[in-house]
Design an enzyme around this catalytic site. Structure first.
Site, short mmCIF file in Angstrom:
data_model
loop_
_atom_site.label_atom_id
_atom_site.label_comp_id
_atom_site.label_asym_id
_atom_site.label_seq_id
_atom_site.Cartn_x
_atom_site.Cartn_y
_atom_site.Cartn_z
NE ARG A 154 -1.52 -1.35 3.74
CZ ARG A 154 -1.69 -1.08 5.03
NH1 ARG A 154 -2.81 -0.53 5.46
NH2 ARG A 154 -0.72 -1.33 5.90
CB CYS A 263 -2.79 -0.86 -7.65
SG CYS A 263 -1.03 -0.84 -7.30
#
Length: 435
Positions: A154, A263
């Protein structure tokens, strides 16, 4: 172990720095000479908390180096990771694998001795097969195993995610490759991080399936938020109520303006294209993409409604531009269609972001940029909170109100309490929290 990381973007640099911190000898290679020169000066090409210090420590210890020529580092490596970009291909949404395949060709020519070549980049199912074909075509005598090792980092928490992963996925049927990859991640055994060994194509699909599922959770709670507004419910309490069910879980149930970043949009599109190529339509994932795109465009209309229905000639202050906090990443950020929509409605826009203003100027050149949240709010008719930076969670609300021409706030991240804002005299709109 000696490890070579091809690519010094987000995944490559973070992964290389963390592996060096484990004690491995890591060389990060990039064709961008300017980027390598900057890294030698200690300048990071990305904003990630703790990365600069991590790189500095490993460089000083002699465990981390940066080069533009991969031939030497690849020849000496036990494992070579391909961590280059796989952006959406223009026109059709497929992942652009040209950088991956170019890296494979260069790696093949430099291989010496048994080496594991690992695709760390997010790639469609079957990419590893093509990487192996390319290597064996270029260097038929190469003693090589090609594995898949998708990343699950992340932005803003990437170093912690790498060092404390939920799982490590390794896709290979070659026993020698499994042993090498086990040694690469051996330092994580103390953290009890499970290594899931699968076939290569399974590992490639795991990455796409994970991102598509998380994107679906976000989109689901955003649609529930819209319903909550209409029926007078509170989506935050709904999210807590369903998140306490351990079959569902609480993460990725925060309603907002839609997902963005490097992403989720790219990978969900690529998954849909891969499925269509195999005559397996993914209707749920297709709907997720459509709903998310529409939601981001609808946010400007939500701001206009809060400001009385007309933004022409009015000043809108925007707090937060990056797609999430603790990053300077502007890729597919909700702020871009929001600000574009505000400008189309005739508003003047001024923005502030702790890390993203320089990157934002490429996508949003026709707005003003402020020095802090209060400078941003000065004279504004309406203020919009777009990114939930910690700096925005404890603003001096009395000062903020005094700075604004009209005390109207649209909180797209639900970081403030409605009763508190009402008591201070704000007109306050949020996401999914009906009257």
């Amino acid at each position: 172990m000696r490890i070579t990381m091809i690519g010094t973007g987000y995944v490559g640099l973070v992964s290389g720095a963390c592996l060096a911190d484990f004690g491995h000898r890591v060389t990060c290679v990039d064709t961008d000479a300017g980027k390598i020169a900057a890294l030698h000066r200690g300048e990071m090409p990305i904003y990630e908390p703790g990365l600069e210090q991590l790189v500095e420590t490993s460089v000083k210890a002699g465990r981390l180096d940066f080069q533009t020529d991969l031939s030497g580092p690849v020849a000496e490596a036990d494992a070579v990771f391909i961590a280059v970009g796989t952006p959406s291909r223009r026109g059709d949404g497929h992942a652009d694998l040209s950088y991956v395949y170019a890296a494979a060709r260069e790696i093949a020519a430099a291989l010496k001795g048994f080496t594991v070549v690992v695709t760390k980049s997010t790639v469609p199912v079957g990419t590893g097969d093509e990487v192996e074909r390319i290597i064996r075509e270029v260097n038929p005598s190469a003693d090589v195993a090609v594995a898949s090792n998708p990343e699950f980092l992340r932005e803003g928490a990437a170093i912690r995610d790498f060092k404390h992963p939920d799982r490590i996925v390794v896709g290979t049927s070659e026993e020698r490759a499994r042993k090498v990859m086990g040694e690469v991640y051996r330092p994580l055994y103390l953290n009890q991080a499970p290594i899931l060994y699968t076939e290569r194509r399974t590992a490639e699909l795991i990455k796409y399936a994970a991102n598509a599922f998380l994107a679906t959770k976000i989109t689901f709670i955003n649609e529930i938020a819209d319903l909550a507004e209409k029926v007078g419910a509170d989506v935050q309490e709904v999210a807590r109520g369903i998140g306490l069910d351990n079959r569902i879980g609480p993460k990725f149930l925060n309603a907002g303006p839609g997902f963005g970043g490097s992403c989720f949009p790219k990978d969900t599109r690529a998954l849909v294209k891969t499925a269509l190529d195999h005559d397996v339509p993914l209707r749920i994932v297709e709907a997720v993409l459509a709903v998310n795109d529409n939601r981001k465009r609808a946010m400007a209309r939500k701001v206009a409604a809060a400001a009385g229905g007309n933004l022409r000639g009015k000043t809108v202050a925007v707090l937060g531009l990056t797609f999430k906090p603790e990053t300077d990443d502007m890729r597919e950020a909700p702020s871009i269609p929001l600000v574009t929509g505000l400008l189309d409605l005739g508003a003047r826009v001024r923005a502030y972001d702790p890390a993203g203003m320089e990157p934002a100027k490429h996508d949003l050149p026709n707005i003003g940029y402020a020095t802090d949240p209060y400078d941003c709010a000065h004279g504004a008719d309406v203020l919009v909170i777009v990114t939930e930076w910690v700096q925005f969670r404890a603003l001096d609300l009395a000062r903020l109100k005094n700075e604004m021409a009209h005390p109207v706030i649209v909180d797209l991240r639900n970081i403030y309490r409605r009763d508190e804002m009402a008591a201070l005299g704000f007109t306050y709109e949020s996401i999914g929290r009906g009257a």
